[in-house]
Every structure is written in structure tokens, then in C-alpha cells.
Design an enzyme around this catalytic site. Structure first.
Site, PDB file in Angstrom:
ATOM      1  N   HIS A  43       8.490   0.134  -7.009  1.00 48.76           N
ATOM      2  CA  HIS A  43       7.894   0.689  -8.220  1.00 48.76           C
ATOM      3  C   HIS A  43       6.373   0.641  -8.128  1.00 48.76           C
ATOM      4  O   HIS A  43       5.816  -0.067  -7.297  1.00 48.76           O
ATOM      5  CB  HIS A  43       8.357  -0.083  -9.456  1.00 48.76           C
ATOM      6  CG  HIS A  43       7.832  -1.487  -9.498  1.00 48.76           C
ATOM      7  ND1 HIS A  43       8.434  -2.517  -8.804  1.00 48.76           N
ATOM      8  CD2 HIS A  43       6.743  -2.021 -10.090  1.00 48.76           C
ATOM      9  CE1 HIS A  43       7.747  -3.638  -9.005  1.00 48.76           C
ATOM     10  NE2 HIS A  43       6.700  -3.361  -9.766  1.00 48.76           N
ATOM     11  N   HIS A 124      -0.461   1.125  -6.728  1.00 50.03           N
ATOM     12  CA  HIS A 124       0.125   0.842  -5.411  1.00 50.03           C
ATOM     13  C   HIS A 124       1.621   0.585  -5.555  1.00 50.03           C
ATOM     14  O   HIS A 124       2.094   0.200  -6.617  1.00 50.03           O
ATOM     15  CB  HIS A 124      -0.548  -0.378  -4.763  1.00 50.03           C
ATOM     16  CG  HIS A 124      -0.251  -1.645  -5.475  1.00 50.03           C
ATOM     17  ND1 HIS A 124      -0.883  -2.009  -6.651  1.00 50.03           N
ATOM     18  CD2 HIS A 124       0.639  -2.632  -5.206  1.00 50.03           C
ATOM     19  CE1 HIS A 124      -0.402  -3.163  -7.058  1.00 50.03           C
ATOM     20  NE2 HIS A 124       0.527  -3.563  -6.205  1.00 50.03           N
TER      21      HIS A 124
END
Length: 177
Positions: A43, A124
Site C-alpha cells: 500500500h 512510497h
């Protein structure tokens, strides 16, 4: 009062990309060491709330449900490693739509009186934890998908690492309004 819930808000890659992301993580493990993130746990975090009283869930969900955003495309193509051993995949270039969504989420949390980690937003997707070597410059990767929603996620610690459970999803609107 009930046990607090460890919460965060995240954008997930689509399920059809998770096998390729997982293969990338396993390949990087050979070069960098460490432990790959499980495919179902991949995620991109929008905001980390940490321990939150379960009683705050209705206010949190109402604040997030009021957000309006249009679907947008993300392209992740930058591999790097932080000093803490996290190997990650970052944006190929800035995404104003992602930055706006992250800011809108944080503003909604503030207005609802909910605490969150105020560190600078660094988009990220974590691929490895506890790596011991840098990502070789010869390794490249690019993944693109359309973000159509984000999730309110509960992190539950366990012996093999944390597992995640979606508590709610918040969909983009057709035109962002």
C-alpha cells in the site's frame, strides 16, 4: 472504553499488479536482504493515525466520506532504500493529484480533531523491511494504475508482522466534485 485501534489511510495498488510487485520485492530481497512485504499488505500510506479510540470511528468515517476527489493515475518507478532498511518504490514524478488527496485527508483529520503523524508526506510503497544493502542501480521497475479509492485500515500486530484489515473505503467521484 475499548482498546484503541491502530489506524492509517492508504491507497492500494490494484490486485492485478500485486503479483508483479511481489516478484519485484522477492528479487530485491536477493540483492538487498531483508523481508518482503506480503502482496496483500502492499500500500501507499496517505496518513498514519496510530492508536485511535474506537469511539472516534464514526466521526473519522464521516470526515473522510465528505472528501471529494477525481480518479487519477499514479506511476511508481523510483527504487530506493532508507537507512532504516526499508526498500521502497516511489513516484516517477510528482503527482499533484496524490498530494492534493493526502492534504485533503490531513485537513479532514485536523477538522475532525483527530491526531495523525505530521511527518512530511513522502509517497512510497514499501517492498522490503530490514534490508542490509542498497538497491543496485541496474534494477528498474515501473508500475502505473488509476487510483479510484482509498481505505481506512486497521493494523493488527502479529508474530509474523502486522496484518491489515480494511474498515472502510472511500471512492473517487466522477469529476472530483
Amino acid at each position: 472504553m475499548s482498546e484503541p485501534l491502530r489506524l492509517f489511510l492508504a491507497v492500494y495498488p490494484p490486485s492485478e499488479l500485486k503479483p508483479a510487485l511481489s516478484r519485484l520485492a522477492v528479487g530485491l530481497q536477493q540483492d538487498c536482504g531483508g523481508r518482503p512485504v506480503a502482496p496483500e499488505a502492499l500500500h501507499l500510506t496517505l496518513a498514519f493515525l496510530g492508536d485511535t479510540a474506537a469511539e472516534r470511528l464514526p466521526a473519522l468515517q464521516a470526515a473522510l466520506a465528505a472528501l471529494k476527489f477525481a480518479p487519477f493515475t499514479l506511476c511508481l518507478a523510483r527504487l530506493a532504500r532508507w537507512d532504516n532498511g526499508v526498500v521502497w518504490l516511489g513516484l516517477a514524478q510528482d503527482s499533484p493529484a496524490l498530494a492534493e488527496l493526502a492534504q485533503a485527508v490531513r485537513t479532514a483529520l485536523e477538522q475532525a480533531g483527530l491526531g495523525f503523524d505530521r511527518k512530511r508526506f513522502t509517497p512510497h510503497l514499501t517492498l522490503l523491511r530490514r534490508s542490509v544493502r542498497a538497491v543496485p542501480a541496474t534494477v528498474t521497475a515501473a508500475f502505473e494504475w488509476t487510483v479510484r479509492d482509498f481505505a481506512l485500515v486497521q493494523s493488527q500486530p502479529g508474530q509474523a508482522g502486522s496484518s491489515y484489515r480494511d474498515l472502510a473505503r472511500f471512492a473517487a467521484s466522477a469529476a472530483g466534485d
